[in-house]
Motif scaffolding. Sequence first.
Motif, PDB file in Angstrom:
ATOM      1  N   GLU A 135      29.920  12.548   0.526  1.00  0.00           N
ATOM      2  CA  GLU A 135      30.619  13.578   1.294  1.00  0.00           C
ATOM      3  C   GLU A 135      31.554  12.939   2.309  1.00  0.00           C
ATOM      4  O   GLU A 135      32.725  13.317   2.425  1.00  0.00           O
ATOM      5  CB  GLU A 135      29.624  14.493   2.007  1.00  0.00           C
ATOM      6  N   ARG A 139      30.893  18.138  -1.392  1.00  0.00           N
ATOM      7  CA  ARG A 139      29.902  18.603  -0.432  1.00  0.00           C
ATOM      8  C   ARG A 139      28.506  18.212  -0.920  1.00  0.00           C
ATOM      9  O   ARG A 139      28.146  18.479  -2.073  1.00  0.00           O
ATOM     10  CB  ARG A 139      29.973  20.118  -0.250  1.00  0.00           C
ATOM     11  N   THR A 140      27.746  17.558  -0.044  1.00  0.00           N
ATOM     12  CA  THR A 140      26.373  17.198  -0.399  1.00  0.00           C
ATOM     13  C   THR A 140      25.582  18.455  -0.724  1.00  0.00           C
ATOM     14  O   THR A 140      25.497  19.364   0.111  1.00  0.00           O
ATOM     15  CB  THR A 140      25.693  16.460   0.772  1.00  0.00           C
ATOM     16  N   VAL A 168      22.364  20.228   1.694  1.00  0.00           N
ATOM     17  CA  VAL A 168      22.520  19.157   2.675  1.00  0.00           C
ATOM     18  C   VAL A 168      21.377  19.110   3.687  1.00  0.00           C
ATOM     19  O   VAL A 168      20.973  18.029   4.127  1.00  0.00           O
ATOM     20  CB  VAL A 168      23.882  19.285   3.398  1.00  0.00           C
ATOM     21  N   GLN A 203      33.413  17.603  -6.802  1.00  0.00           N
ATOM     22  CA  GLN A 203      32.156  18.308  -6.525  1.00  0.00           C
ATOM     23  C   GLN A 203      31.213  18.256  -7.720  1.00  0.00           C
ATOM     24  O   GLN A 203      29.993  18.186  -7.573  1.00  0.00           O
ATOM     25  CB  GLN A 203      32.439  19.760  -6.134  1.00  0.00           C
ATOM     26  N   ARG A 258      36.206  19.488   2.471  1.00  0.00           N
ATOM     27  CA  ARG A 258      35.296  18.489   1.929  1.00  0.00           C
ATOM     28  C   ARG A 258      35.463  18.469   0.413  1.00  0.00           C
ATOM     29  O   ARG A 258      34.897  19.332  -0.284  1.00  0.00           O
ATOM     30  CB  ARG A 258      33.848  18.816   2.299  1.00  0.00           C
ATOM     31  N   ARG A 277      28.681  18.641   9.735  1.00  0.00           N
ATOM     32  CA  ARG A 277      28.505  20.004   9.205  1.00  0.00           C
ATOM     33  C   ARG A 277      28.393  21.010  10.351  1.00  0.00           C
ATOM     34  O   ARG A 277      28.865  22.139  10.238  1.00  0.00           O
ATOM     35  CB  ARG A 277      27.254  20.062   8.332  1.00  0.00           C
TER      36      ARG A 277
END
Length: 521
Positions: free
Chosen positions: A78, A448-449, A452, A262, A445, A437
């Motif tokens: 990320e 994105r993790t 998260v 992603q 982003r 975040r």
Amino acid sequence: MMQSRIKPLDAILATAEKHALPRSLGPVQLMLLGIGAIIGTGIFVLTAAAAQKAGPGMIWSFVIAGGVCAVAALCYSELASMVPVSGSAYTYSYAVVGELLAWMVGWALILEYAVAAAAVCVGWSGYFMGLIESSTGLALPAALSAGPAWSLSGVDFSHGLINLPAIGVALAVTALLVVGTKESATFNAVLVAIKIAALTLFIALTVPAMESGNFMPFAPNGWFGPEGTSGLGIVGAAASIFFAYVGFDAVSTAAEETRDPQRNVPIGLIGSLVICTLFYLLVTMGAIGTIGAQPTSLGVQPGSAQFARECAALAAQGAEPLVCSDEALAHVLRAINYGWAGNLVGIAANLALPSVILMMLYGQTRIFFVMARDGLLPEKLATIHPRWKTPHIVTIITGVCVAIAAALLPVGQLADISNSGTLFAFFMVAVAVMILRRRDPHRKRPFRTPAVWVVAPLAAAGCVALFVNLPFEAMLVLPVWGTIGLAVYFLYGHRHSHVGRGLIEVHEQDEDAPQPPIVEH
């Protein structure tokens, strides 16, 4: 205030925009990039040390280390996709948590890269000397081919005085970096193929020869080592084995060149980690199943004076177990009468490992370079040689320090020290993802993790758990190194910082920056 010294993220991104790369990488290319970057050093050089710590239970050690890497990699991705410029975790931290913690991360990364390079030098030395002895019958005296054994109780020189081959390869690679080198992508692909072919050959010859009795007892040192010890057992071995996975950041930092990041970045990351873990498990099972992997005695650290004495006694009797070998994979093949294959694996290690040393040294000098460009270290260190266009001063300093460490310390202890710096840096990346975040939830982003608030805490907790299961001496290095770093920062960096002086230009990717050799871990 110290915390207000944050390098403006918008300025970093503006610089990145000028150097935007086309998005051309798909999941398969990312997976291959990750496999080439990850497979190599650790599995070639740390198998013996892990066997001494965990016995056959080191199979679980690879799974644990791979799991922590997976969640850390998702956090890393990320930030890499948001801040696609040089400096790795140091730059990410500077943009998120401020200058002081960024300095500490950069200082830890210096420890990681330099000590990791020394570990690989020692690993290369073991394979080089093993290949020479197997091929010609000639061998250096033990005093000149291994460093002394270290422990808190003292230093034992009976096992060795200085590792001359490790010094030689460290200085040779340093000279190569000073003069400047840009390996071709084709040459890199050949090196990656050699590493994978060597491990595939090892698996093909050892797995069919496995015997179930060699896996018992499965966990002689337990999960956390005997009471009163540190860094032993299955989890302690996982903390060391973590070294075998470092390199996945090659996938993370390629996020800006990836189509549909992603989707494709997690496929590339997790896919490469799963494939590498399967390779590692098969190699480990083959090594254990054919000749066994029992510790010399329980509760004894690899690299310690007692361990060196026990291995010397076994060698005098003509018996060298896996845990005592300096060239674990080649040793296993020779022990089951595949001497020719052992020599081939030794040749593969001799060819592939110097490229790893080169990348480690390059990574360290690049962190130094970026920190000097930010004013946190003397800018003289970032001086570019007029002819060779390389940061020759910092490269020479780094190379000499790496050669000294490689000359005097065993590979297992070096890997543990390197891991202490790596785990701290990855912990800070996981924290930075959560902070950003909250602080800037609407910023773009590209990746994105996922989940998260589960993944990032798991990554942070996993890094802490592995750190506290390193040997006590390795854990002690990080606060001592950090204290030295704080002294340097407050004596020099705090006063000369460009951000502190209001100079916010970001120029990590100026054309005068040193360019990396195109080789993988």
